[in-house]
Design an enzyme around this catalytic site. Structure first.
Site, mmCIF file in Angstrom:
data_model
loop_
_atom_site.group_PDB
_atom_site.id
_atom_site.type_symbol
_atom_site.label_atom_id
_atom_site.label_comp_id
_atom_site.label_asym_id
_atom_site.label_seq_id
_atom_site.Cartn_x
_atom_site.Cartn_y
_atom_site.Cartn_z
ATOM 1 N N SER A 187 -79.649 -126.128 -35.662
ATOM 2 C CA SER A 187 -81.084 -126.222 -35.945
ATOM 3 C C SER A 187 -81.778 -127.341 -35.186
ATOM 4 O O SER A 187 -82.946 -127.214 -34.827
ATOM 5 C CB SER A 187 -81.310 -126.409 -37.450
ATOM 6 O OG SER A 187 -80.730 -125.359 -38.182
ATOM 7 N N HIS A 225 -83.762 -131.927 -37.797
ATOM 8 C CA HIS A 225 -84.890 -131.074 -37.389
ATOM 9 C C HIS A 225 -85.980 -131.897 -36.687
ATOM 10 O O HIS A 225 -86.484 -131.501 -35.637
ATOM 11 C CB HIS A 225 -85.475 -130.374 -38.610
ATOM 12 C CG HIS A 225 -84.571 -129.321 -39.175
ATOM 13 N ND1 HIS A 225 -84.971 -128.455 -40.171
ATOM 14 C CD2 HIS A 225 -83.286 -129.000 -38.893
ATOM 15 C CE1 HIS A 225 -83.978 -127.627 -40.465
ATOM 16 N NE2 HIS A 225 -82.938 -127.950 -39.712
#
Length: 294
Positions: free
Chosen positions: A199, A245
């Protein structure tokens, strides 16, 4: 990366690329005025030209070496613009299958700061010198929904971005973003927190895609809406590494900007110099956190 513990009316009216009719574009060849997508753009002294117009001026014969079709970032136009995206997806799937066959492999590949924690001397983790975890954790997934969502995102974002940047520049953005996400998770998350997943790198692709769309004057609302939705999930669901992230997103924005806005005469220097500066910040974060944990 997980922790274990609307299109505008203007866009609808854009013409399709003359070689790829399904790809809308607002860019035209400065010589023949045919609409061209990022894959077909060839940088010229003023604007961009189509591949035919760079072939000796007459549209026939091979293009001179100095005028071969280039992407908007200066990369080489290839016959399979999604090749490296396919390879990255293949590696992720292969590692996922290996982890399903041997569950303990996830602990060996995931990002862990230090284990055991203080007052014990670390025997595992990045603080103990296992820096490879910053890379291997980018390819490790345990749950089917996790790898499924990440691989769909990688295909949707990675393919067009690889075509627009070129293979080398695309990989640079991907890995720098993934490393930045891992480094920020290492710096801010608990030392025994297990972090894994692609991610961080994918959020970097989000950032670079937004920069590219802005550079091409495309409608940014779809990508911004999708990014906002993902950020909402990031901060509302437990067990998600927001550090990875955010670190990946910031690195993707910076490296993406360097890739598509670098001046032509110093393109490679600016592009890879930007990546090097982000890598330097990553190293500093790792050194600081390691000093705290040892």
């Amino acid at each position: 990366m997980n922790q274990e513990a609307g299109t505008s009316p203007e866009a609808q009216n854009l013409p399709g690329c003359y070689r790829h009719p399904d790809r809308e574009t607002g860019i035209r060849c400065t010589r023949c005025e045919r609409p061209i997508c990022p894959e077909c753009m060839v940088s010229a002294s003023v604007g961009f030209q189509c591949p035919e117009c760079v072939r000796d001026g007459g549209g026939s014969g091979p293009a001179p070496a100095t005028a071969r079709p280039r992407t908007i970032a200066g990369g080489t136009v290839t016959s399979d613009p999604r090749l490296f995206t396919k390879i990255l997806i293949g590696i992720n799937i292969a590692v996922f299958i290996a982890i399903q066959a041997k569950a303990s492999l996830a602990a060996d590949l995931s990002l862990v700061g230090a284990w055991p924690p203080k007052p014990f001397q670390p025997t595992e983790g990045v603080a103990d010198g296992q820096y490879y975890r910053l890379v291997t954790s980018m390819f490790a997934h345990q749950e089917i929904w996790h790898i499924g969502f990440n691989m769909l995102s990688l295909w949707w974002l990675g393919g067009p971005l690889e075509a627009a940047l070129g293979r080398a520049r695309y990989l640079a953005v991907y890995f720098v973003s993934g490393l930045a996400g891992g480094a920020l998770a290492y710096l801010l998350a608990g030392p025994v927190t297990q972090t894994l997943g692609a991610s961080g790198a994918i959020f970097g692709l989000f950032g670079a895609t937004a920069v590219l769309m802005r550079r091409l004057n495309y409608d940014l609302r779809p990508i911004i809406a999708l990014l906002v939705i993902n950020l909402i999930f990031t901060f509302s669901w437990s067990g998600i590494s927001w550090q990875a992230h955010i670190g990946g997103l910031v690195a993707g924005l910076i490296t993406g900007y360097g890739m598509v806005h670098a001046p032509r005469e110093r393109r490679a220097l600016v592009q890879y110099g930007t990546c090097a500066l982000v890598l330097l910040v990553i190293v500093v974060m790792i050194v600081i956190r390691t000093a705290q944990l040892t």
